[in-house]
Design a protein around this motif. Sequence first.
Motif, mmCIF file in Angstrom:
data_model
loop_
_atom_site.group_PDB
_atom_site.id
_atom_site.type_symbol
_atom_site.label_atom_id
_atom_site.label_comp_id
_atom_site.label_asym_id
_atom_site.label_seq_id
_atom_site.Cartn_x
_atom_site.Cartn_y
_atom_site.Cartn_z
ATOM 1 N N GLU A 41 2.613 -7.825 -3.387
ATOM 2 C CA GLU A 41 3.878 -7.222 -3.822
ATOM 3 C C GLU A 41 4.107 -5.866 -3.165
ATOM 4 N N ARG A 42 3.095 -5.013 -3.168
ATOM 5 C CA ARG A 42 3.232 -3.660 -2.593
ATOM 6 C C ARG A 42 3.427 -3.723 -1.079
ATOM 7 N N LEU A 43 2.683 -4.594 -0.397
ATOM 8 C CA LEU A 43 2.836 -4.727 1.053
ATOM 9 C C LEU A 43 4.213 -5.292 1.408
ATOM 10 N N GLU A 44 4.710 -6.226 0.614
ATOM 11 C CA GLU A 44 6.070 -6.744 0.838
ATOM 12 C C GLU A 44 7.092 -5.624 0.700
ATOM 13 N N THR A 45 6.943 -4.819 -0.332
ATOM 14 C CA THR A 45 7.850 -3.702 -0.568
ATOM 15 C C THR A 45 7.858 -2.737 0.613
ATOM 16 N N GLU A 46 6.695 -2.505 1.204
ATOM 17 C CA GLU A 46 6.563 -1.580 2.334
ATOM 18 C C GLU A 46 6.901 -2.247 3.671
ATOM 19 N N LEU A 105 -7.447 -4.514 4.492
ATOM 20 C CA LEU A 105 -7.645 -3.775 3.254
ATOM 21 C C LEU A 105 -8.530 -4.586 2.322
ATOM 22 N N SER A 106 -9.399 -3.916 1.609
ATOM 23 C CA SER A 106 -10.248 -4.564 0.617
ATOM 24 C C SER A 106 -9.536 -4.544 -0.733
ATOM 25 N N LEU A 107 -9.676 -5.637 -1.455
ATOM 26 C CA LEU A 107 -9.114 -5.722 -2.803
ATOM 27 C C LEU A 107 -10.191 -5.493 -3.862
ATOM 28 N N ALA A 108 -11.334 -4.945 -3.442
ATOM 29 C CA ALA A 108 -12.436 -4.685 -4.366
ATOM 30 C C ALA A 108 -12.267 -3.352 -5.096
ATOM 31 N N SER A 109 -11.188 -2.633 -4.818
ATOM 32 C CA SER A 109 -10.907 -1.360 -5.486
ATOM 33 C C SER A 109 -10.061 -1.594 -6.734
ATOM 34 N N SER A 110 -9.869 -0.533 -7.498
ATOM 35 C CA SER A 110 -9.049 -0.636 -8.706
ATOM 36 C C SER A 110 -7.590 -0.872 -8.327
ATOM 37 N N PRO A 111 -6.804 -1.445 -9.228
ATOM 38 C CA PRO A 111 -5.375 -1.622 -8.962
ATOM 39 C C PRO A 111 -4.681 -0.303 -8.607
ATOM 40 N N GLU A 112 -5.084 0.779 -9.248
ATOM 41 C CA GLU A 112 -4.482 2.087 -8.960
ATOM 42 C C GLU A 112 -4.796 2.534 -7.534
ATOM 43 N N THR A 113 -6.024 2.312 -7.096
ATOM 44 C CA THR A 113 -6.427 2.680 -5.743
ATOM 45 C C THR A 113 -5.711 1.817 -4.707
ATOM 46 N N ILE A 114 -5.579 0.539 -4.979
ATOM 47 C CA ILE A 114 -4.859 -0.367 -4.081
ATOM 48 C C ILE A 114 -3.407 0.080 -3.943
ATOM 49 N N THR A 115 -2.768 0.355 -5.067
ATOM 50 C CA THR A 115 -1.372 0.796 -5.056
ATOM 51 C C THR A 115 -1.211 2.095 -4.274
ATOM 52 N N GLU A 116 -2.062 3.058 -4.533
ATOM 53 C CA GLU A 116 -1.962 4.348 -3.854
ATOM 54 C C GLU A 116 -2.269 4.221 -2.367
ATOM 55 N N GLY A 117 -3.264 3.432 -2.011
ATOM 56 C CA GLY A 117 -3.600 3.240 -0.598
ATOM 57 C C GLY A 117 -2.450 2.615 0.170
ATOM 58 N N ILE A 118 -1.836 1.601 -0.393
ATOM 59 C CA ILE A 118 -0.711 0.949 0.282
ATOM 60 C C ILE A 118 0.481 1.895 0.361
ATOM 61 N N ARG A 119 0.688 2.709 -0.661
ATOM 62 C CA ARG A 119 1.772 3.704 -0.611
ATOM 63 C C ARG A 119 1.540 4.664 0.554
ATOM 64 N N ARG A 120 0.311 5.125 0.712
ATOM 65 C CA ARG A 120 -0.017 6.057 1.801
ATOM 66 C C ARG A 120 0.133 5.391 3.171
ATOM 67 N N ILE A 121 -0.265 4.137 3.276
ATOM 68 C CA ILE A 121 -0.112 3.415 4.541
ATOM 69 C C ILE A 121 1.371 3.291 4.888
ATOM 70 N N GLY A 122 2.190 2.918 3.914
ATOM 71 C CA GLY A 122 3.632 2.814 4.153
ATOM 72 C C GLY A 122 4.231 4.144 4.558
ATOM 73 N N GLU A 123 3.804 5.199 3.905
ATOM 74 C CA GLU A 123 4.272 6.548 4.231
ATOM 75 C C GLU A 123 3.895 6.912 5.669
ATOM 76 N N ALA A 124 2.669 6.603 6.054
ATOM 77 C CA ALA A 124 2.209 6.899 7.416
ATOM 78 C C ALA A 124 3.001 6.096 8.443
ATOM 79 N N ILE A 125 3.250 4.828 8.162
ATOM 80 C CA ILE A 125 4.037 3.989 9.086
ATOM 81 C C ILE A 125 5.425 4.597 9.274
ATOM 82 N N ARG A 126 6.075 4.971 8.177
ATOM 83 C CA ARG A 126 7.423 5.559 8.282
ATOM 84 C C ARG A 126 7.398 6.857 9.080
ATOM 85 N N GLU A 127 6.376 7.668 8.869
ATOM 86 C CA GLU A 127 6.256 8.926 9.598
ATOM 87 C C GLU A 127 6.047 8.680 11.098
#
Length: 117
Positions: free
Chosen positions: A23-28, A83-105
């Motif tokens: 879901e998060r990767l689709e959004t980004e 990306l590993s999915l062995a992290s917490s949902p919060e970490t996964i969400t934040e990591g994908i947010r940062r990746i999307g932010e970096a791509i846009r930048e």
Amino acid sequence: SGPRDCIDEMRDEYRARRDLAVERLETEGLLLTRPRGTFYIMADNARSGHDSYEYARRLIVERGVAVAPGGTFGDEANAAVRLSLASSPETITEGIRRIGEAIREHETDRTTRTTRS
């Protein structure tokens, strides 16, 4: 031959993490494929303008996000990071947010350089 409760719980937990990451990767705009039986997922980094090795290095240095370069898994994955999915949902969400932010930048930086040329 024993109880399977813990196995079923972990399977369900990884499925939920996978669904969250999809879901998060689709959004980004970074989803390549929906994994079926693993706890890793590939994210598209083609828009960054860097190969997967350089992009993975930049993510850890600039954003504090550790990923594996897709090129490690073959040339066809060189425009992706794993990306590993062995992290917490919060970490996964934040990591994908940062990746999307970096791509846009990086897209903005590339557009600015092209416009100035």
